[in-house]
Design a protein around this motif. Structure first.
Motif, PDB file in Angstrom:
ATOM      1  N   ILE A  35       6.403 -14.087  -4.042  1.00 53.89           N
ATOM      2  CA  ILE A  35       6.740 -12.680  -3.898  1.00 53.89           C
ATOM      3  C   ILE A  35       6.213 -12.143  -2.577  1.00 53.89           C
ATOM      4  O   ILE A  35       5.090 -12.453  -2.176  1.00 53.89           O
ATOM      5  N   SER A  36       7.053 -11.404  -1.876  1.00 54.81           N
ATOM      6  CA  SER A  36       6.638 -10.680  -0.677  1.00 54.81           C
ATOM      7  C   SER A  36       6.618  -9.194  -1.021  1.00 54.81           C
ATOM      8  O   SER A  36       7.608  -8.668  -1.547  1.00 54.81           O
ATOM      9  N   ILE A  37       5.495  -8.534  -0.744  1.00 52.73           N
ATOM     10  CA  ILE A  37       5.337  -7.118  -1.041  1.00 52.73           C
ATOM     11  C   ILE A  37       5.224  -6.374   0.283  1.00 52.73           C
ATOM     12  O   ILE A  37       4.286  -6.595   1.044  1.00 52.73           O
ATOM     13  N   ILE A  38       6.204  -5.525   0.562  1.00 54.87           N
ATOM     14  CA  ILE A  38       6.194  -4.747   1.799  1.00 54.87           C
ATOM     15  C   ILE A  38       5.503  -3.426   1.506  1.00 54.87           C
ATOM     16  O   ILE A  38       5.988  -2.621   0.711  1.00 54.87           O
ATOM     17  N   GLY A  39       4.366  -3.202   2.146  1.00 56.96           N
ATOM     18  CA  GLY A  39       3.549  -2.027   1.882  1.00 56.96           C
ATOM     19  C   GLY A  39       2.149  -2.453   1.506  1.00 56.96           C
ATOM     20  O   GLY A  39       1.932  -3.563   1.009  1.00 56.96           O
ATOM     21  N   SER A  40       1.171  -1.578   1.752  1.00 60.56           N
ATOM     22  CA  SER A  40      -0.225  -1.957   1.514  1.00 60.56           C
ATOM     23  C   SER A  40      -1.004  -0.853   0.797  1.00 60.56           C
ATOM     24  O   SER A  40      -2.220  -0.784   0.918  1.00 60.56           O
ATOM     25  N   GLY A  41      -0.307  -0.022   0.047  1.00 61.59           N
ATOM     26  CA  GLY A  41      -0.972   1.049  -0.687  1.00 61.59           C
ATOM     27  C   GLY A  41      -1.370   0.626  -2.094  1.00 61.59           C
ATOM     28  O   GLY A  41      -1.433  -0.563  -2.417  1.00 61.59           O
ATOM     29  N   LYS A  42      -1.605   1.623  -2.941  1.00 63.82           N
ATOM     30  CA  LYS A  42      -2.100   1.345  -4.302  1.00 63.82           C
ATOM     31  C   LYS A  42      -1.098   0.538  -5.116  1.00 63.82           C
ATOM     32  O   LYS A  42      -1.478  -0.400  -5.824  1.00 63.82           O
ATOM     33  N   MET A  43       0.185   0.875  -5.061  1.00 60.68           N
ATOM     34  CA  MET A  43       1.164   0.129  -5.847  1.00 60.68           C
ATOM     35  C   MET A  43       1.337  -1.287  -5.326  1.00 60.68           C
ATOM     36  O   MET A  43       1.583  -2.215  -6.099  1.00 60.68           O
ATOM     37  N   SER A  44       1.209  -1.479  -4.032  1.00 59.85           N
ATOM     38  CA  SER A  44       1.219  -2.830  -3.481  1.00 59.85           C
ATOM     39  C   SER A  44       0.099  -3.652  -4.107  1.00 59.85           C
ATOM     40  O   SER A  44       0.311  -4.782  -4.556  1.00 59.85           O
ATOM     41  N   GLY A  45      -1.099  -3.069  -4.145  1.00 62.48           N
ATOM     42  CA  GLY A  45      -2.232  -3.776  -4.735  1.00 62.48           C
ATOM     43  C   GLY A  45      -2.030  -4.039  -6.208  1.00 62.48           C
ATOM     44  O   GLY A  45      -2.391  -5.112  -6.719  1.00 62.48           O
ATOM     45  N   ALA A  46      -1.453  -3.075  -6.931  1.00 62.85           N
ATOM     46  CA  ALA A  46      -1.223  -3.248  -8.363  1.00 62.85           C
ATOM     47  C   ALA A  46      -0.218  -4.360  -8.630  1.00 62.85           C
ATOM     48  O   ALA A  46      -0.416  -5.196  -9.524  1.00 62.85           O
ATOM     49  N   ILE A  47       0.853  -4.406  -7.854  1.00 57.83           N
ATOM     50  CA  ILE A  47       1.865  -5.440  -8.061  1.00 57.83           C
ATOM     51  C   ILE A  47       1.337  -6.798  -7.604  1.00 57.83           C
ATOM     52  O   ILE A  47       1.667  -7.839  -8.189  1.00 57.83           O
ATOM     53  N   ALA A  48       0.497  -6.811  -6.592  1.00 56.07           N
ATOM     54  CA  ALA A  48      -0.157  -8.064  -6.203  1.00 56.07           C
ATOM     55  C   ALA A  48      -1.024  -8.592  -7.337  1.00 56.07           C
ATOM     56  O   ALA A  48      -1.080  -9.809  -7.586  1.00 56.07           O
ATOM     57  N   ARG A  66       2.123  -2.452   7.664  1.00 50.46           N
ATOM     58  CA  ARG A  66       2.774  -1.786   8.794  1.00 50.46           C
ATOM     59  C   ARG A  66       2.264  -2.336  10.113  1.00 50.46           C
ATOM     60  O   ARG A  66       3.014  -2.535  11.055  1.00 50.46           O
ATOM     61  N   SER A  67       0.974  -2.571  10.198  1.00 46.82           N
ATOM     62  CA  SER A  67       0.375  -3.134  11.401  1.00 46.82           C
ATOM     63  C   SER A  67      -0.875  -3.893  11.003  1.00 46.82           C
ATOM     64  O   SER A  67      -1.341  -3.813   9.857  1.00 46.82           O
ATOM     65  N   ALA A  68      -1.433  -4.641  11.941  1.00 44.89           N
ATOM     66  CA  ALA A  68      -2.613  -5.445  11.638  1.00 44.89           C
ATOM     67  C   ALA A  68      -3.803  -4.594  11.245  1.00 44.89           C
ATOM     68  O   ALA A  68      -4.725  -5.075  10.556  1.00 44.89           O
ATOM     69  N   THR A  69      -3.816  -3.323  11.645  1.00 46.94           N
ATOM     70  CA  THR A  69      -4.957  -2.453  11.348  1.00 46.94           C
ATOM     71  C   THR A  69      -4.765  -1.639  10.073  1.00 46.94           C
ATOM     72  O   THR A  69      -5.653  -0.893   9.683  1.00 46.94           O
ATOM     73  N   SER A  70      -3.606  -1.764   9.425  1.00 47.57           N
ATOM     74  CA  SER A  70      -3.355  -1.007   8.195  1.00 47.57           C
ATOM     75  C   SER A  70      -4.339  -1.434   7.116  1.00 47.57           C
ATOM     76  O   SER A  70      -4.613  -2.626   6.943  1.00 47.57           O
ATOM     77  N   THR A  71      -4.844  -0.462   6.378  1.00 49.96           N
ATOM     78  CA  THR A  71      -5.713  -0.797   5.253  1.00 49.96           C
ATOM     79  C   THR A  71      -4.859  -1.306   4.102  1.00 49.96           C
ATOM     80  O   THR A  71      -3.668  -1.060   4.029  1.00 49.96           O
ATOM     81  N   GLY A  96       0.876 -10.395   6.438  1.00 55.11           N
ATOM     82  CA  GLY A  96       1.694 -10.363   7.625  1.00 55.11           C
ATOM     83  C   GLY A  96       1.874  -8.929   8.060  1.00 55.11           C
ATOM     84  O   GLY A  96       1.412  -8.000   7.387  1.00 55.11           O
ATOM     85  N   VAL A  97       2.535  -8.739   9.188  1.00 58.36           N
ATOM     86  CA  VAL A  97       2.842  -7.389   9.671  1.00 58.36           C
ATOM     87  C   VAL A  97       4.348  -7.229   9.757  1.00 58.36           C
ATOM     88  O   VAL A  97       5.097  -8.211   9.735  1.00 58.36           O
ATOM     89  N   MET A  98       4.804  -5.986   9.828  1.00 51.24           N
ATOM     90  CA  MET A  98       6.224  -5.688   9.848  1.00 51.24           C
ATOM     91  C   MET A  98       6.936  -6.496  10.922  1.00 51.24           C
ATOM     92  O   MET A  98       6.534  -6.501  12.082  1.00 51.24           O
ATOM     93  N   GLY A  99       7.961  -7.200  10.509  1.00 51.34           N
ATOM     94  CA  GLY A  99       8.701  -8.062  11.419  1.00 51.34           C
ATOM     95  C   GLY A  99       8.445  -9.527  11.189  1.00 51.34           C
ATOM     96  O   GLY A  99       9.265 -10.372  11.572  1.00 51.34           O
ATOM     97  N   ASP A 100       7.314  -9.875  10.549  1.00 50.91           N
ATOM     98  CA  ASP A 100       7.045 -11.271  10.209  1.00 50.91           C
ATOM     99  C   ASP A 100       8.048 -11.759   9.175  1.00 50.91           C
ATOM    100  O   ASP A 100       8.570 -10.981   8.366  1.00 50.91           O
ATOM    101  N   GLU A 101       8.293 -13.053   9.164  1.00 52.34           N
ATOM    102  CA  GLU A 101       9.247 -13.627   8.212  1.00 52.34           C
ATOM    103  C   GLU A 101       8.785 -13.411   6.779  1.00 52.34           C
ATOM    104  O   GLU A 101       7.603 -13.555   6.455  1.00 52.34           O
TER     105      GLU A 101
END
Length: 206
Positions: A4-17, A32-37, A47-52
């Motif tokens: 599974i690839s999860i695009i996004g790094s917020g609370k729901m991203s963590g929950a689905i992970a 979104r970027s390497a510095t995103s929490t 990965g960051v946006m644009g990675d495979e």
């Protein structure tokens, strides 16, 4: 088990992970970027946006307004993928309406934009993140409602949910996503008003 690839790094991203981890799936988090929490678990593939995209299932764990930007990077890569739409397009300026078209849903609108071979499944939008992490609504298993037009895609999503110890319920074709978004809207509004807890949720008694 699937990946599974999860695009996004917020609370729901963590929950689905967390759900995917319990199910034994391979997990990629696209930030979104390497510095995103990130609220996701440590030790995962990032990965960051644009990675495979490496996952067979792709979860868009971002607000619906961000979909256009994601498609700029990933539209062609989403061909032959199962794309899971978890969004609830609430107008947060009023907390009084959905921003999706009155006769449609974010999932249906997303399906129109994706290339041939993509399969959109609406899922997880009726679940608050805490109930996905715990796998329970109070003393019952968390119920995840999902909708889609392609049987194989829905079976893949259901298998992930059930492998994580939760109950998967197919509510029908993608046209039912509109009703799921209305349920998600009600769930979030009730929690925001303090009438329910963020650890609570809708369930179907067995």
């Amino acid at each position: 088990m699937t990946s599974i690839s999860i695009i996004g790094s917020g609370k729901m991203s963590g929950a689905i992970a967390e759900v995917a981890s319990r199910a034994g799936a391979g997990i990629q988090i696209i930030k979104r970027s390497a510095t995103s929490t990130s609220a996701a678990r440590p030790g995962l593939e990032y990965g960051v946006m644009g990675d495979e995209l490496t996952g067979d299932l792709v979860v868009l764990a971002v607000p619906y307004g961000a979909y256009a930007g994601i498609l700029e990077h990933y539209r062609e890569q989403l061909s032959e993928k199962v794309v899971i739409d978890i969004s609830n397009p609430i107008d947060f300026s009023t907390y009084d309406r959905l921003r999706s078209p009155a006769d449609s849903s974010t999932a249906a609108e997303l399906a129109k934009l994706l290339p041939e071979g993509s399969a959109v499944v609406k899922a997880f939008n009726v679940n608050l993140g805490d109930t996905l992490v715990s796998g329970t609504n109070g003393t019952t298993r968390t119920t995840v409602l999902y909708a889609g037009d392609y049987a194989d895609a829905k079976m893949s999503v259901a298998a992930l949910i059930e492998a994580a110890g939760m109950r998967a319920v197919d509510v029908g074709p993608l046209t039912r996503a509109r009703e799921l978004e209305a349920m998600g809207f009600l769930q979030i509004i009730m929690a925001a008003l303090g009438r329910t807890r963020y650890e609570s949720g809708f369930t179907l008694l067995e």
